[in-house]
Scaffold this motif. Structure first.
Motif, mmCIF file in Angstrom:
data_model
loop_
_atom_site.group_PDB
_atom_site.id
_atom_site.type_symbol
_atom_site.label_atom_id
_atom_site.label_comp_id
_atom_site.label_asym_id
_atom_site.label_seq_id
_atom_site.Cartn_x
_atom_site.Cartn_y
_atom_site.Cartn_z
ATOM 1 N N ALA A 1 45.556 -16.902 13.523
ATOM 2 C CA ALA A 1 44.668 -15.821 13.100
ATOM 3 C C ALA A 1 45.443 -14.532 12.836
ATOM 4 N N TRP A 2 45.067 -13.852 11.759
ATOM 5 C CA TRP A 2 45.654 -12.561 11.390
ATOM 6 C C TRP A 2 44.644 -11.455 11.635
ATOM 7 N N ASP A 3 45.151 -10.306 12.039
ATOM 8 C CA ASP A 3 44.274 -9.146 12.141
ATOM 9 C C ASP A 3 43.984 -8.562 10.763
ATOM 10 N N HIS A 4 44.998 -8.548 9.913
ATOM 11 C CA HIS A 4 44.830 -7.973 8.584
ATOM 12 C C HIS A 4 45.693 -8.740 7.577
ATOM 13 N N ILE A 5 45.121 -9.009 6.403
ATOM 14 C CA ILE A 5 45.872 -9.598 5.303
ATOM 15 C C ILE A 5 45.690 -8.711 4.074
ATOM 16 N N THR B 1 54.381 -9.455 8.758
ATOM 17 C CA THR B 1 55.017 -10.558 8.041
ATOM 18 C C THR B 1 54.855 -10.298 6.553
ATOM 19 N N ILE B 2 55.951 -10.355 5.811
ATOM 20 C CA ILE B 2 55.879 -10.207 4.358
ATOM 21 C C ILE B 2 56.117 -11.570 3.725
ATOM 22 N N ALA B 3 55.370 -11.865 2.669
ATOM 23 C CA ALA B 3 55.473 -13.154 1.995
ATOM 24 C C ALA B 3 55.627 -12.946 0.496
ATOM 25 N N GLN C 1 49.082 -5.254 16.059
ATOM 26 C CA GLN C 1 48.208 -6.045 15.203
ATOM 27 C C GLN C 1 49.057 -6.929 14.280
ATOM 28 N N ARG C 2 48.591 -8.152 14.031
ATOM 29 C CA ARG C 2 49.308 -9.073 13.135
ATOM 30 C C ARG C 2 48.870 -8.806 11.690
ATOM 31 N N VAL C 3 49.838 -8.398 10.873
ATOM 32 C CA VAL C 3 49.551 -8.017 9.491
ATOM 33 C C VAL C 3 50.386 -8.877 8.545
ATOM 34 N N VAL D 1 60.586 -7.237 11.210
ATOM 35 C CA VAL D 1 59.580 -7.796 10.316
ATOM 36 C C VAL D 1 59.915 -9.257 10.022
ATOM 37 N N ALA D 2 58.883 -10.097 9.989
ATOM 38 C CA ALA D 2 59.067 -11.518 9.689
ATOM 39 C C ALA D 2 58.873 -11.761 8.194
ATOM 40 N N THR D 3 59.445 -12.852 7.695
ATOM 41 C CA THR D 3 59.326 -13.186 6.282
ATOM 42 C C THR D 3 58.835 -14.620 6.117
#
Length: 237
Positions: A76-80, A34-36, A7-9, A54-56
């Motif tokens: 599209a993200w699965d979860h934010i 992905t962390i921002a 899942q894309r988080v 993990v992506a940044t």
């Protein structure tokens, strides 16, 4: 409960504290995380701690154009999950209006911008981090309680507007995060001991406690429009 495998988080504010704990747990469950945050250096260190590819993304939630451009490009993200905020505190009559506006800008409007611009998978989720001051106000942190209450109300409204995307909030109590790192260690430990002694749970919260609740909301298809309080009993003690 649904799986986070592949899942894309996106965790906004994922470079430290609660956001970092959420990112670590989501990655451990197999999510593509992905962390921002605003700091490239903090992101790099957090990515090293999390591992697993993990992506940044350097992102300032106060910059509407940057938020919109990033979210349009990322798909599209699965979860934010939104944990980023800087909120100057103090009594209403002593806190400057500029500081008050900055607090609202950071924690409420930053989350609002992301919610407005993000694209979600059909059964995706959005989770805000609020705080128990929304239910148990403090005379020295009135604005923080109001901002947290606004976030929780926003979550309930968006759960209707964005349906079937699920929107929830997690409301922490006092958590041992880098927020307190500027305090002298002895004073910080004494404060934590005093607070823990007054809580029904008799302990200070850890970022992982909040991450547990966030992952519950992300993986529970029937949870939407909810605020989950994880405060050691602070709102009732």
């Amino acid at each position: 409960m649904t799986s986070l495998e592949k899942q894309r988080v996106l965790v906004v504010g994922g470079s430290s504290g609660i956001g970092l704990a959420v990112a670590e747990q989501a990655a451990a469950e197999g999510a593509a995380v992905t962390i921002a945050s605003r700091s490239a250096d903090k992101l790099a260190e957090a990515a090293r701690l999390i591992g697993g590819g993990v992506a940044t993304a350097v992102l300032d939630t106060g910059d509407a154009g940057s938020v919109e451009a990033f979210l349009e490009a990322s798909g599209a993200w699965d979860h934010i999950v939104i944990s980023a905020a800087q909120t100057p505190s103090g009594p209403v009559r002593k806190l400057s209006l500029d500081d008050a506006k900055r607090a609202m800008e950071s924690k409420f409007w930053g989350a609002y911008r992301i919610a407005r611009a993000a694209e979600f998978a059909e059964r995706g989720s959005l989770t805000f981090i609020s705080g128990f001051l929304s239910e148990r106000p403090s005379a020295s942190s009135v604005l923080q309680g109001a901002i947290n209450a606004a976030l929780e109300s926003l979550a309930r409204g968006l759960a209707l507007e964005l349906s079937p995307v699920r929107v929830n909030a997690v409301s922490p109590g006092v958590i041992d995060t880098p927020l307190w790192s500027k305090m002298d260690e002895a004073n910080r430990n004494a404060m934590f001991e005093r607070i823990a002694g007054n809580l029904p749970a008799k302990t200070i919260g850890q970022p992982s406690d909040i991450a547990n609740a966030v992952l519950f909301l992300m993986t529970t298809p029937f949870a939407t429009g909810s605020t989950v309080r994880v405060d050691g009993g602070g709102a009732i003690g």
